[in-house]
Design a protein around this motif. Structure first.
Motif, PDB file in Angstrom:
ATOM      1  N   ILE A 161      42.912  49.721  47.761  1.00 47.18           N
ATOM      2  CA  ILE A 161      43.812  50.160  48.811  1.00 47.18           C
ATOM      3  C   ILE A 161      44.563  51.377  48.283  1.00 47.18           C
ATOM      4  CG2 ILE A 161      44.145  48.060  50.138  1.00 47.18           C
ATOM      5  CD1 ILE A 161      46.555  47.427  48.430  1.00 47.18           C
ATOM      6  N   ALA A 162      44.831  52.302  49.185  1.00 49.49           N
ATOM      7  CA  ALA A 162      45.493  53.539  48.762  1.00 49.49           C
ATOM      8  C   ALA A 162      46.380  54.060  49.884  1.00 49.49           C
ATOM      9  CB  ALA A 162      44.461  54.597  48.378  1.00 49.49           C
ATOM     10  N   VAL A 163      47.377  54.831  49.511  1.00 45.29           N
ATOM     11  CA  VAL A 163      48.206  55.571  50.461  1.00 45.29           C
ATOM     12  C   VAL A 163      48.075  57.041  50.110  1.00 45.29           C
ATOM     13  CG1 VAL A 163      50.529  56.002  51.342  1.00 45.29           C
ATOM     14  CG2 VAL A 163      49.805  53.664  50.819  1.00 45.29           C
ATOM     15  N   ILE A 164      47.751  57.850  51.117  1.00 48.14           N
ATOM     16  CA  ILE A 164      47.526  59.279  50.918  1.00 48.14           C
ATOM     17  C   ILE A 164      48.659  60.058  51.579  1.00 48.14           C
ATOM     18  CG2 ILE A 164      46.003  61.224  51.502  1.00 48.14           C
ATOM     19  CD1 ILE A 164      44.504  57.805  51.386  1.00 48.14           C
ATOM     20  N   VAL A 182      39.034  44.259  52.168  1.00 46.52           N
ATOM     21  CA  VAL A 182      40.260  44.491  52.925  1.00 46.52           C
ATOM     22  C   VAL A 182      40.023  44.182  54.398  1.00 46.52           C
ATOM     23  CG1 VAL A 182      42.010  46.187  53.583  1.00 46.52           C
ATOM     24  CG2 VAL A 182      41.016  46.232  51.286  1.00 46.52           C
ATOM     25  N   GLY A 183      40.904  43.334  54.951  1.00 46.12           N
ATOM     26  CA  GLY A 183      40.799  42.964  56.361  1.00 46.12           C
ATOM     27  C   GLY A 183      41.847  43.613  57.228  1.00 46.12           C
ATOM     28  N   GLY A 184      42.719  44.447  56.636  1.00 43.88           N
ATOM     29  CA  GLY A 184      43.725  45.131  57.432  1.00 43.88           C
ATOM     30  C   GLY A 184      44.755  45.825  56.563  1.00 43.88           C
ATOM     31  N   VAL A 185      45.247  46.981  57.022  1.00 42.24           N
ATOM     32  CA  VAL A 185      46.344  47.686  56.374  1.00 42.24           C
ATOM     33  C   VAL A 185      47.321  48.118  57.463  1.00 42.24           C
ATOM     34  CG1 VAL A 185      44.994  48.504  54.401  1.00 42.24           C
ATOM     35  CG2 VAL A 185      45.116  49.907  56.468  1.00 42.24           C
ATOM     36  N   ALA A 186      48.623  48.132  57.152  1.00 36.99           N
ATOM     37  CA  ALA A 186      49.624  48.514  58.152  1.00 36.99           C
ATOM     38  C   ALA A 186      50.835  49.123  57.452  1.00 36.99           C
ATOM     39  CB  ALA A 186      50.042  47.307  58.982  1.00 36.99           C
ATOM     40  N   LEU A 187      51.253  50.303  57.901  1.00 37.65           N
ATOM     41  CA  LEU A 187      52.410  51.009  57.354  1.00 37.65           C
ATOM     42  C   LEU A 187      53.600  50.882  58.305  1.00 37.65           C
ATOM     43  CD1 LEU A 187      50.663  54.291  56.181  1.00 37.65           C
ATOM     44  CD2 LEU A 187      51.961  52.772  54.665  1.00 37.65           C
ATOM     45  N   LEU A 194      53.967  49.046  52.969  1.00 33.25           N
ATOM     46  CA  LEU A 194      52.552  48.888  53.270  1.00 33.25           C
ATOM     47  C   LEU A 194      52.193  47.407  53.173  1.00 33.25           C
ATOM     48  CD1 LEU A 194      49.562  49.810  53.635  1.00 33.25           C
ATOM     49  CD2 LEU A 194      49.466  50.032  51.128  1.00 33.25           C
ATOM     50  N   ALA A 195      51.682  46.858  54.271  1.00 36.97           N
ATOM     51  CA  ALA A 195      51.181  45.479  54.281  1.00 36.97           C
ATOM     52  C   ALA A 195      49.661  45.516  54.232  1.00 36.97           C
ATOM     53  CB  ALA A 195      51.656  44.744  55.526  1.00 36.97           C
ATOM     54  N   VAL A 196      49.085  44.649  53.407  1.00 39.33           N
ATOM     55  CA  VAL A 196      47.634  44.613  53.212  1.00 39.33           C
ATOM     56  C   VAL A 196      47.156  43.178  53.297  1.00 39.33           C
ATOM     57  CG1 VAL A 196      45.728  45.090  51.623  1.00 39.33           C
ATOM     58  CG2 VAL A 196      47.699  46.626  51.709  1.00 39.33           C
ATOM     59  N   LYS A 197      46.042  42.976  53.983  1.00 37.95           N
ATOM     60  CA  LYS A 197      45.425  41.656  54.045  1.00 37.95           C
ATOM     61  C   LYS A 197      43.997  41.756  53.524  1.00 37.95           C
ATOM     62  CE  LYS A 197      42.918  38.297  56.005  1.00 37.95           C
ATOM     63  NZ  LYS A 197      41.444  38.293  56.206  1.00 37.95           N
ATOM     64  N   THR A 198      43.644  40.948  52.531  1.00 38.04           N
ATOM     65  CA  THR A 198      42.267  40.850  52.063  1.00 38.04           C
ATOM     66  C   THR A 198      41.732  39.472  52.441  1.00 38.04           C
ATOM     67  OG1 THR A 198      42.658  39.863  49.873  1.00 38.04           O
ATOM     68  CG2 THR A 198      42.971  42.253  50.083  1.00 38.04           C
ATOM     69  N   VAL A 231      46.374  42.211  59.765  1.00 34.71           N
ATOM     70  CA  VAL A 231      47.773  42.276  59.349  1.00 34.71           C
ATOM     71  C   VAL A 231      48.462  43.368  60.152  1.00 34.71           C
ATOM     72  CG1 VAL A 231      47.464  43.971  57.496  1.00 34.71           C
ATOM     73  CG2 VAL A 231      49.308  42.285  57.330  1.00 34.71           C
ATOM     74  N   ASP A 232      49.755  43.200  60.409  1.00 33.20           N
ATOM     75  CA  ASP A 232      50.539  44.219  61.085  1.00 33.20           C
ATOM     76  C   ASP A 232      51.981  44.119  60.592  1.00 33.20           C
ATOM     77  OD1 ASP A 232      51.001  46.364  62.704  1.00 33.20           O
ATOM     78  OD2 ASP A 232      50.785  45.296  64.601  1.00 33.20           O
ATOM     79  N   ILE A 233      52.761  45.186  60.815  1.00 34.12           N
ATOM     80  CA  ILE A 233      54.131  45.239  60.311  1.00 34.12           C
ATOM     81  C   ILE A 233      55.022  45.824  61.401  1.00 34.12           C
ATOM     82  CG2 ILE A 233      53.877  47.543  59.295  1.00 34.12           C
ATOM     83  CD1 ILE A 233      55.533  46.507  56.881  1.00 34.12           C
ATOM     84  N   SER A 234      56.242  45.350  61.479  1.00 37.41           N
ATOM     85  CA  SER A 234      57.184  45.883  62.463  1.00 37.41           C
ATOM     86  C   SER A 234      57.543  47.323  62.112  1.00 37.41           C
ATOM     87  CB  SER A 234      58.439  45.017  62.520  1.00 37.41           C
ATOM     88  OG  SER A 234      59.091  44.993  61.261  1.00 37.41           O
ATOM     89  N   GLY A 235      58.101  48.037  63.079  1.00 40.37           N
ATOM     90  CA  GLY A 235      58.404  49.441  62.857  1.00 40.37           C
ATOM     91  C   GLY A 235      59.319  49.689  61.681  1.00 40.37           C
TER      92      GLY A 235
END
Length: 682
Positions: A161-164, A182-187, A194-198, A231-235
């Motif tokens: 996982i990475a953030v660019i 990885v099953g999902g990423v959310a900023l 950063l939330a990550v689901k594997t 996965v998801d994250i609130s604003g």
């Protein structure tokens, strides 16, 4: 007077007959929508048909030059041997062999096998057919044959996982996940969290402190594959919502201890979403479907779209469809929810948070492929929808109509599986497995930007809020950044296929995660030449609960497949109520007519009507009590694992046995003798 009395008496008895006898047929029938178009015709059903159970390919994904086994169990209720058991494989019928040549117990079930070693990447479509000389049956078909195994070039042991930084195009965070898909990423909106689901864990990162996660949550996990949770994250980054192993879990950013957990179906989920304000969350689940002569059927506890508030793990409501919910998204305040379903349903849905009755249930959008993406604008006014395979297209819907405002068919009929929508509803980003990338303005189906990446299949995608760029992952292990106004995209290197992408709301950061995709069979490498398999890899031996592996299949013959939640036919309380109301009206009408004509009241008629009315009233009350007790709980979900498109589909059951990902206590599985299946998540 005598004639009139007889008429009222006959009407009362007829009313009693209608209520008590007609419902027997009403409640015994099941009707479902008939899908439009089929690639493989259905066979007529006869009393002499054999049965096929547990058809599948093992392993269901892996590299070329590995041996794969296609197997199915043949059963006959009179122990008649098959005239043939065949597999339709990429357009050709092949004979299948008995796994055990000495096995002749067709009543209990005999397994037939076809083995295959692929020498190139590409799709492999199959179904099974068998005949006992008198009847014939097929399995592994919904509208078209099953597909499998999904073949990969890579081993997927170097996931990342990475953030660019979107300005410098450099990684400011990189974390090695090894074999975790990885099953999902959310900023969060500002890119801080950063939330990550594997397929094993859920991570939360502070992007300003990239060395290690803020916290990690580990569960029993799920299998890598297309039913990959999300996965998801609130604003503001304070609430994280994820699905893993079919369960839904809500966290805050301070701790890996869940605020609440919903123990869901082992079938798993395709996606999870949370509203920007963090007050509502939703999940789209997978399930099973069976094909019958009259249509398609699936358990009411699978193929669900489920909505929660942040207050409780008890759902606000849930909605059942005849296909998997491949996608779900929420408006900023959670007032509106979209969904997209797979075969055989293949529709776009729009709901209000106040009801599980759809505001929109579109017509079927494809002939035989899933509707994979449905993304809603922040205010809930518009939704962008993407469909797959030979019907690949982008659709724009308004919440005021069940017909799309416009449709853009993809070139070469490629999948529009990669799609996202800006929160203001002005821009849509889309990409295909043929390497096309697009930016659309909501006001027109003509793209405002288009790029073509040669010999690359594009997967996960997101679009900047101002529509200035899109970021998409490729099967060449690169993340592509397509800037509006530029001719060529910029790329960032990864070690594996970039499947998951998310752009922060402020447009400054891009998150990316790698892993396999079970829809990879549409990749451009399908036309690659064959390779010489100097060495054939043998997979681990497939486990079953007994030598035959047909414990559940045996019950097919007796129509006794155990269910966690058995079907309960509701008592017809409403009809009893109508009966009571009708008999009461008939009594009043009789009295009125007698009074108007100055006739004598016949006490026998009054007594009969009073008795009938009392019977209806008592039956209504009893029905209400019984139905209240039989009402299923929202979280009482049947256990299962595989997606609708990959499950057995015609006159059959799921594969059984230890190792199939399902904990089946009814068939003797426990944590002791089958720990892999009977984990906490299953």
């Amino acid at each position: 007077m005598v004639k009139m009395s007889k008429i009222f008496l006959v009407l009362s008895i007829l009313c009693l007959f209608v209520v008590f006898f007609i419902p027997v047929k009403i409640f015994a029938e099941y009707k479902s929508d008939t899908p439009s178009g089929q690639n493989i015709s259905k066979l007529p059903v006869t009393s002499n048909d054999p049965k096929l159970a547990g058809g599948h390919v093992y392993p269901n994904w892996g590299p070329i030059c590995q041996r794969y086994s296609y197997s199915v169990i043949y059963l006959d209720d009179k122990n008649r041997p098959p005239e043939y058991v065949k597999i339709y494989f990429n357009g050709t019928m092949f004979d299948m062999d008995k796994e055990n040549p000495e096995d002749k117990n067709y009543l209990q079930g005999v397994r037939y096998v076809y083995k295959y070693v692929p020498q190139k990447l590409g799709s492999n479509f199959f179904f099974f057919e068998a005949s006992n000389g008198l009847g014939k049956t097929r399995s592994n078909i919904i509208d078209s044959p099953d597909n499998g195994p999904v073949l990969f070039k890579n081993s997927f042991e170097k996931n990342e996982i990475a953030v660019i930084d979107a300005t410098t195009k450099t990684k400011i965070l990189s974390y090695d996940l090894k074999d975790e898909w990885v099953g999902g990423v959310a900023l969060s909106d500002d890119g801080k969290y950063l939330a990550v689901k594997t397929h094993k864990k859920i991570y939360l990162f502070d992007t300003s402190k990239p060395d290690k996660p803020v916290w990690t949550y580990e569960s029993a996990g799920e299998r890598p594959g297309d039913v990959k949770g999300g996965v998801d994250i609130s604003g503001d980054g304070t609430r994280i919502f994820a699905s893993i192993g079919g369960s839904a879990i809500l966290f805050n950013n301070l701790s890996n201890q869940p605020l609440w957990v919903y123990e869901g179906s082992g079938n798993g989920a395709y996606n999870a979403a949370i509203s920007k304000d963090g007050k509502y969350m939703a999940m789209g689940t997978a399930g099973s479907v069976t094909s019958t002569a009259s249509g398609y059927q699936s358990s009411e506890t699978t193929n669900l779209l489920i909505l929660w508030s942040d207050k409780s793990e008890i759902p606000l409501w849930q909605y059942h469809a005849e296909g998997n919910f491949h996608d779900v998204s929420l408006s900023d305040n959670g007032s509106f929810i979209t969904g997209a379903t797979g075969c055989p349903d293949r529709r776009f849905y729009l709901f209000s948070k106040d009801s599980n009755k759809p505001i929109i249930r579109s017509e079927m959008l494809t002939r035989d492929s899933p509707v994979h993406r449905a993304k809603i604008s922040g205010n809930g006014e518009f939704a962008a929808v993407g469909s797959e395979s030979n019907d690949g297209a982008v659709f724009l819907f308004s919440k005021n109509s069940d017909k799309p405002i416009w449709k853009f068919p993809m070139p070469e009929r490629s999948s529009a599986r990669a799609l996202n929508f800006t929160s203001d509803g002005n821009y849509i980003g889309a990409a295909t497995f043929k390497g096309d990338a697009y930016i659309f303005n909501r006001n027109s189906s003509t793209p405002i930007s288009h790029w073509k990446v040669t010999n690359v299949s594009l997967g996960g995608i997101d679009i900047a809020e101002d529509g200035s760029y899109i970021a998409a992952g490729g099967n060449d292990n690169k993340l592509y950044i397509f800037q509006k106004g530029s001719v060529k995209p910029f790329s960032v290197d990864f070690n594996e296929y970039v499947e998951e992408v998310d752009v922060s709301a402020n447009g400054k950061y891009i998150a990316a995660g790698t892993g396999g995709s079970v829809y990879f069979f549409e990749a451009s490498d399908e036309n690659a030449p064959k390779v010489n398999c100097n060495e054939i890899k043998e997979p681990p031996v497939e486990n079953t609960t007994n030598p035959r592996g047909v414990t559940k299949a045996n019950n097919v013959l007796n129509n006794a497949v155990p269910q966690k939640t058995p079907l309960k036919i509701p008592w017809p309380g409403m009809l009893f109520g109508f009966g009571f109301l009708g008999s009461l009206i008939a009594s009043v009408a009789y009295i009125v007519v007698v009074r108007l004509k100055h006739l004598d009241i016949n006490k026998k008629i009054i007594i009969v009507m009073a008795i009938i009315s009392s019977i209806f009233l008592i039956s209504t009350i009893v029905s209400m009590v019984i139905n209240a007790k039989n009402k299923p709980k929202l979280n009482d979900v049947t256990v299962g694992t595989k997606s609708n498109e990959n499950l057995q589909k015609n006159n059959e059951t799921q594969p059984t046995g230890c190792g199939n990902g399902m904990c089946e206590p009814d068939f003797g599985e426990t944590k002791t003798n089958c720990p892999g299946d009977c984990s906490g998540a299953n």
